[in-house]
Design an enzyme around this catalytic site. Structure first.
Site, PDB file in Angstrom:
ATOM      1  N   THR A 209       0.850  -1.186   0.000  1.00 52.43           N
ATOM      2  CA  THR A 209       0.000   0.000   0.000  1.00 52.43           C
ATOM      3  C   THR A 209       0.895   1.249   0.000  1.00 52.43           C
ATOM      4  O   THR A 209       1.935   1.293   0.654  1.00 52.43           O
ATOM      5  CB  THR A 209      -0.945   0.010   1.201  1.00 52.43           C
ATOM      6  OG1 THR A 209      -0.187  -0.113   2.416  1.00 52.43           O
ATOM      7  CG2 THR A 209      -1.929  -1.147   1.122  1.00 52.43           C
ATOM      8  N   ASP A 243      -6.081  -1.935   7.353  1.00 47.67           N
ATOM      9  CA  ASP A 243      -6.891  -3.116   7.673  1.00 47.67           C
ATOM     10  C   ASP A 243      -8.099  -3.204   6.745  1.00 47.67           C
ATOM     11  O   ASP A 243      -8.467  -4.282   6.274  1.00 47.67           O
ATOM     12  CB  ASP A 243      -7.360  -3.054   9.128  1.00 47.67           C
ATOM     13  CG  ASP A 243      -6.213  -3.004  10.113  1.00 47.67           C
ATOM     14  OD1 ASP A 243      -5.125  -3.523   9.797  1.00 47.67           O
ATOM     15  OD2 ASP A 243      -6.404  -2.441  11.215  1.00 47.67           O
TER      16      ASP A 243
END
Length: 310
Positions: A209, A243
């Site tokens: 990410t 998450d």
């Protein structure tokens, strides 16, 4: 908690060896968290039935009820007889300075959880995601996945800073997926002594990410795939964004979508979290979710993802 003054005004430099401080805080917010619970919550919101594995205290009852109402199977959470559920306590002043403590509590009992009986109860897992947890528990669960042939995902995140190269190598090698952010990816290479090509040779897929710049997906021998972040995001608070991305990515894989679509689902779910204070306080409808997919990634993406979203 929020403190209205400045911590530095309460510090006497030549007396730090005798420090004894208390602060009158303006507010107290208690929020649900934990990487496993955050990911499981996101999967539940997308129509999955994830199985939460870990250890908590007897104070887990209210949290358990919340997760179960949102589609999470909590029957395999070990309840400690002696320790409270892990928690992070933080006080912040107006300058952004923080004084914080992390209590691991029942988390240390995660090493006592055996995966075999869980699989016997729920069936063979598509993946076992091994996130930041008790370090011995992470190693044990990784080894058990290898021994039993369960496809596993390495997501060591916060534990990278406290782990040596040998431990990190043991957590990563053979993983079907490796999740990290860009800083963690660099730390993995530094601590293991592996370069990017070596890491890609040890795992099936590496998903990194990149914050506002989106996501990079890499496989050995293939050109990297870059997917931009969702459009028109108003960032409020970043906790739990990673998450949520993982939850969306894994939900899309379970729908047999490709990595590009998986990144797109992950990025849109992450957008809901970054626009909300709290890791599990976001809400959406299938129609609203698909509208954001369409606005960010086009009609084809919305059509493919919409066929699975409930």
């Amino acid at each position: 908690m929020s403190f209205g003054g400045r911590f530095r005004d309460s510090l006497v430099v030549d007396q730090l060896d005798k420090i004894s401080l208390s602060f009158l805080v303006d507010d107290l917010e208690i929020r649900r968290g934990g990487v496993a619970a955050n990911i499981a919550f996101g999967l539940g919101r997308l129509g999955m039935r994830p199985v939460l594995v870990g250890a908590a205290g007897e104070d887990f009852a209210d949290y358990r009820s919340w997760l179960e109402r949102h589609g999470v199977d909590c029957d395999s959470v070990r309840i400690s007889e002696t320790a409270h559920t892990a928690r992070f306590v933080c006080t912040t002043d107006p300058t952004g300075a923080q004084i914080a403590s992390f209590y691991p509590g029942a988390m240390s009992e995660a090493r006592l959880v055996e995966l075999g009986p869980i699989v016997a109860r729920v069936g063979a897992p598509a993946y076992v995601l091994i996130g930041a947890d008790d370090p011995d528990g992470m190693v044990r669960h990784t080894e058990e996945c290898r021994q039993r042939g369960y496809a596993f995902i390495a997501d060591p995140s916060q534990q990278l800073a406290f782990s040596g190269g040998d431990v990190i190598r043991s957590l990563i090698e053979g993983a079907a997926l490796l999740f990290s952010n860009e800083y963690e990816a660099a730390m993995i290479e530094q601590k293991t002594g592996w370069d990017t090509a070596t890491v890609l040779g040890k795992v099936g897929v590496q998903v990194t990410t990149l914050g506002k710049d989106g996501v990079r997906v890499q496989r050995a021998g293939e050109e990297p795939l870059h997917v931009p972040a969702a459009a028109d995001v108003t960032a409020v608070e970043p906790t739990g964004v990673g998450d949520a991305f993982r939850a969306g990515f894994l939900a899309a894989l379970s729908w047999d979508l490709d990595h590009e679509r998986a990144c797109q689902v992950g990025c849109v779910l992450a957008a809901y979290v970054v626009e909300t204070v709290g890791t599990q306080e976001y809400h959406f409808t299938p129609e609203g979710f698909l509208a954001r997919v369409r606005a960010s990634y086009g009609d084809a993406a919305a059509q493919e993802i919409g066929a699975h979203l409930r």
